[in-house]
Design a protein around this motif. Structure first.
Motif, PDB file in Angstrom:
ATOM      1  N   ALA A 106      35.221  -0.314  18.710  1.00 39.58           N
ATOM      2  CA  ALA A 106      35.608   0.112  17.354  1.00 39.58           C
ATOM      3  C   ALA A 106      34.742   1.294  16.922  1.00 39.58           C
ATOM      4  O   ALA A 106      35.240   2.279  16.351  1.00 39.58           O
ATOM      5  CB  ALA A 106      35.474  -1.049  16.370  1.00 39.58           C
ATOM      6  N   ARG A 107      33.429   1.200  17.194  1.00 31.23           N
ATOM      7  CA  ARG A 107      32.526   2.294  16.833  1.00 31.23           C
ATOM      8  C   ARG A 107      32.887   3.556  17.626  1.00 31.23           C
ATOM      9  O   ARG A 107      32.908   4.658  17.068  1.00 31.23           O
ATOM     10  CB  ARG A 107      31.077   1.903  17.114  1.00 31.23           C
ATOM     11  N   ALA A 108      33.176   3.397  18.910  1.00 35.01           N
ATOM     12  CA  ALA A 108      33.558   4.537  19.737  1.00 35.01           C
ATOM     13  C   ALA A 108      34.854   5.158  19.216  1.00 35.01           C
ATOM     14  O   ALA A 108      34.999   6.387  19.170  1.00 35.01           O
ATOM     15  CB  ALA A 108      33.713   4.115  21.203  1.00 35.01           C
ATOM     16  N   GLN A 109      35.790   4.293  18.803  1.00 33.64           N
ATOM     17  CA  GLN A 109      37.056   4.772  18.241  1.00 33.64           C
ATOM     18  C   GLN A 109      36.791   5.579  16.965  1.00 33.64           C
ATOM     19  O   GLN A 109      37.325   6.669  16.786  1.00 33.64           O
ATOM     20  CB  GLN A 109      37.980   3.584  17.931  1.00 33.64           C
ATOM     21  N   GLN A 110      35.939   5.024  16.094  1.00 29.58           N
ATOM     22  CA  GLN A 110      35.606   5.726  14.849  1.00 29.58           C
ATOM     23  C   GLN A 110      34.905   7.056  15.144  1.00 29.58           C
ATOM     24  O   GLN A 110      35.226   8.090  14.545  1.00 29.58           O
ATOM     25  CB  GLN A 110      34.695   4.864  13.967  1.00 29.58           C
ATOM     26  N   ASP A 111      33.925   7.007  16.063  1.00 26.02           N
ATOM     27  CA  ASP A 111      33.214   8.236  16.425  1.00 26.02           C
ATOM     28  C   ASP A 111      34.182   9.257  17.017  1.00 26.02           C
ATOM     29  O   ASP A 111      34.102  10.446  16.706  1.00 26.02           O
ATOM     30  CB  ASP A 111      32.081   7.941  17.420  1.00 26.02           C
ATOM     31  N   GLY A 112      35.070   8.804  17.876  1.00 24.96           N
ATOM     32  CA  GLY A 112      36.067   9.687  18.488  1.00 24.96           C
ATOM     33  C   GLY A 112      36.971  10.304  17.433  1.00 24.96           C
ATOM     34  O   GLY A 112      37.264  11.511  17.471  1.00 24.96           O
ATOM     35  N   GLU A 113      37.423   9.483  16.483  1.00 20.71           N
ATOM     36  CA  GLU A 113      38.274   9.999  15.407  1.00 20.71           C
ATOM     37  C   GLU A 113      37.516  11.014  14.552  1.00 20.71           C
ATOM     38  O   GLU A 113      38.067  12.042  14.160  1.00 20.71           O
ATOM     39  CB  GLU A 113      38.798   8.847  14.543  1.00 20.71           C
ATOM     40  N   LYS A 114      36.243  10.718  14.283  1.00 20.09           N
ATOM     41  CA  LYS A 114      35.441  11.662  13.489  1.00 20.09           C
ATOM     42  C   LYS A 114      35.261  12.964  14.260  1.00 20.09           C
ATOM     43  O   LYS A 114      35.371  14.053  13.685  1.00 20.09           O
ATOM     44  CB  LYS A 114      34.075  11.054  13.154  1.00 20.09           C
ATOM     45  N   ILE A 115      34.977  12.856  15.544  1.00 15.82           N
ATOM     46  CA  ILE A 115      34.817  14.054  16.367  1.00 15.82           C
ATOM     47  C   ILE A 115      36.115  14.860  16.369  1.00 15.82           C
ATOM     48  O   ILE A 115      36.100  16.092  16.206  1.00 15.82           O
ATOM     49  CB  ILE A 115      34.383  13.681  17.806  1.00 15.82           C
ATOM     50  N   LEU A 116      37.258  14.164  16.535  1.00 10.87           N
ATOM     51  CA  LEU A 116      38.542  14.866  16.513  1.00 10.87           C
ATOM     52  C   LEU A 116      38.805  15.512  15.156  1.00 10.87           C
ATOM     53  O   LEU A 116      39.269  16.651  15.079  1.00 10.87           O
ATOM     54  CB  LEU A 116      39.688  13.892  16.850  1.00 10.87           C
TER      55      LEU A 116
ATOM     56  N   ARG B 221      30.181 -13.523  22.876  1.00  8.58           N
ATOM     57  CA  ARG B 221      29.272 -12.480  22.382  1.00  8.58           C
ATOM     58  C   ARG B 221      29.564 -11.138  23.051  1.00  8.58           C
ATOM     59  O   ARG B 221      29.573 -10.107  22.403  1.00  8.58           O
ATOM     60  CB  ARG B 221      27.816 -12.857  22.666  1.00  8.58           C
ATOM     61  N   ARG B 222      29.744 -11.200  24.378  1.00 12.57           N
ATOM     62  CA  ARG B 222      30.059  -9.970  25.127  1.00 12.57           C
ATOM     63  C   ARG B 222      31.349  -9.353  24.601  1.00 12.57           C
ATOM     64  O   ARG B 222      31.425  -8.153  24.348  1.00 12.57           O
ATOM     65  CB  ARG B 222      30.183 -10.278  26.623  1.00 12.57           C
ATOM     66  N   ALA B 223      32.379 -10.188  24.395  1.00 15.61           N
ATOM     67  CA  ALA B 223      33.664  -9.692  23.895  1.00 15.61           C
ATOM     68  C   ALA B 223      33.502  -9.119  22.486  1.00 15.61           C
ATOM     69  O   ALA B 223      34.074  -8.068  22.155  1.00 15.61           O
ATOM     70  CB  ALA B 223      34.709 -10.809  23.913  1.00 15.61           C
ATOM     71  N   ALA B 224      32.707  -9.801  21.646  1.00 20.49           N
ATOM     72  CA  ALA B 224      32.485  -9.328  20.275  1.00 20.49           C
ATOM     73  C   ALA B 224      31.736  -7.994  20.299  1.00 20.49           C
ATOM     74  O   ALA B 224      32.089  -7.056  19.572  1.00 20.49           O
ATOM     75  CB  ALA B 224      31.712 -10.372  19.470  1.00 20.49           C
ATOM     76  N   LEU B 225      30.678  -7.919  21.138  1.00 13.16           N
ATOM     77  CA  LEU B 225      29.932  -6.659  21.246  1.00 13.16           C
ATOM     78  C   LEU B 225      30.807  -5.536  21.802  1.00 13.16           C
ATOM     79  O   LEU B 225      30.768  -4.392  21.324  1.00 13.16           O
ATOM     80  CB  LEU B 225      28.689  -6.837  22.131  1.00 13.16           C
ATOM     81  N   GLU B 226      31.596  -5.877  22.798  1.00 10.58           N
ATOM     82  CA  GLU B 226      32.490  -4.901  23.390  1.00 10.58           C
ATOM     83  C   GLU B 226      33.495  -4.399  22.351  1.00 10.58           C
ATOM     84  O   GLU B 226      33.743  -3.194  22.236  1.00 10.58           O
ATOM     85  CB  GLU B 226      33.228  -5.541  24.575  1.00 10.58           C
ATOM     86  N   ALA B 227      34.051  -5.299  21.564  1.00  8.92           N
ATOM     87  CA  ALA B 227      34.994  -4.921  20.505  1.00  8.92           C
ATOM     88  C   ALA B 227      34.293  -4.066  19.452  1.00  8.92           C
ATOM     89  O   ALA B 227      34.844  -3.075  18.960  1.00  8.92           O
ATOM     90  CB  ALA B 227      35.609  -6.172  19.868  1.00  8.92           C
ATOM     91  N   GLN B 228      33.047  -4.459  19.109  1.00  8.32           N
ATOM     92  CA  GLN B 228      32.285  -3.708  18.117  1.00  8.32           C
ATOM     93  C   GLN B 228      32.009  -2.285  18.615  1.00  8.32           C
ATOM     94  O   GLN B 228      32.202  -1.308  17.896  1.00  8.32           O
ATOM     95  CB  GLN B 228      30.970  -4.440  17.828  1.00  8.32           C
ATOM     96  N   TYR B 229      31.561  -2.174  19.869  1.00  8.46           N
ATOM     97  CA  TYR B 229      31.281  -0.862  20.429  1.00  8.46           C
ATOM     98  C   TYR B 229      32.562  -0.045  20.602  1.00  8.46           C
ATOM     99  O   TYR B 229      32.574   1.175  20.399  1.00  8.46           O
ATOM    100  CB  TYR B 229      30.514  -0.974  21.751  1.00  8.46           C
TER     101      TYR B 229
END
Length: 195
Positions: A39-49, A29-37
């Protein structure tokens, strides 16, 4: 090992297995949540860029537009200055005409301007020699034919041409005034010639 010990051992083994399974599930669960967050951080970062890139492009576009506008304004200012210099040069050329040409020009203007009645002629101080009494005497006959008389009236703060006073009215035929009036009408043609 006794029966009770075997039961305790079995309970402990089952508890260890449950703990291991729970730990594994929590880790998953921790690994899945970490991957989810992540991925979301990556998407947010790409959107910000991407937003930053778009903002930068828009900023560059605005700056380029402003620079082009300022460039056009500067070119227009230079053109206006050149046009003004051309008009000033024309005025200087008129004022510097040879005496006979200048007197003929001013005489023609005087004949066109003077109407019936008495008039007073004011001239530029620099025209005292060119447009003195001899000039008035030269044009007295043609003016009289129109029913007009013109006498010297002194000097006016003009560069060339004259001001004709009749009663309480003044007719401004100063060369600089006539040039200023012509500018509105002929500036476009002057610009075509220059540019």
């Amino acid at each position: 090992m006794t029966g009770a010990e075997k039961i305790i051992e079995k309970i402990l083994a089952d508890a260890r297995t449950d703990v291991q399974n729970t730990e594994r599930e929590l880790e998953e669960r921790r690994a899945a949540l970490e991957a989810q967050y992540e991925a979301r951080a990556q998407q947010d970062g790409e959107k910000i860029l991407e937003d930053a890139r778009q903002d930068a492009q828009e900023g560059r576009r605005r700056q380029l537009s402003m620079a082009q506008l300022e460039g056009r304004k500067a070119i227009l200012a230079v053109k206006q200055e050149l046009i003004a210099q051309a008009w000033e040069g024309a005025l200087q050329a008129l004022c510097a005409l040879p005496v006979e040409e200048y007197r003929a020009l001013i005489g023609k203007m005087l004949l066109e301007t003077a109407t019936e009645g008495e008039h007073e002629l004011l001239i530029a101080q620099t025209d005292a020699d060119r447009l003195g009494q001899a000039f008035l005497d030269e044009y007295a006959g043609p003016l009289a034919a129109k029913g007009a008389t013109v006498r010297a009236g002194g000097f006016a703060p003009i560069r060339g041409g004259f001001i004709l006073r009749t009663g309480g009215m003044e007719i401004n035929c100063a060369l600089e005034t006539l040039m200023r009036m012509a500018r509105g009408k002929y500036d476009a043609q002057v610009a075509e010639i220059l540019f």
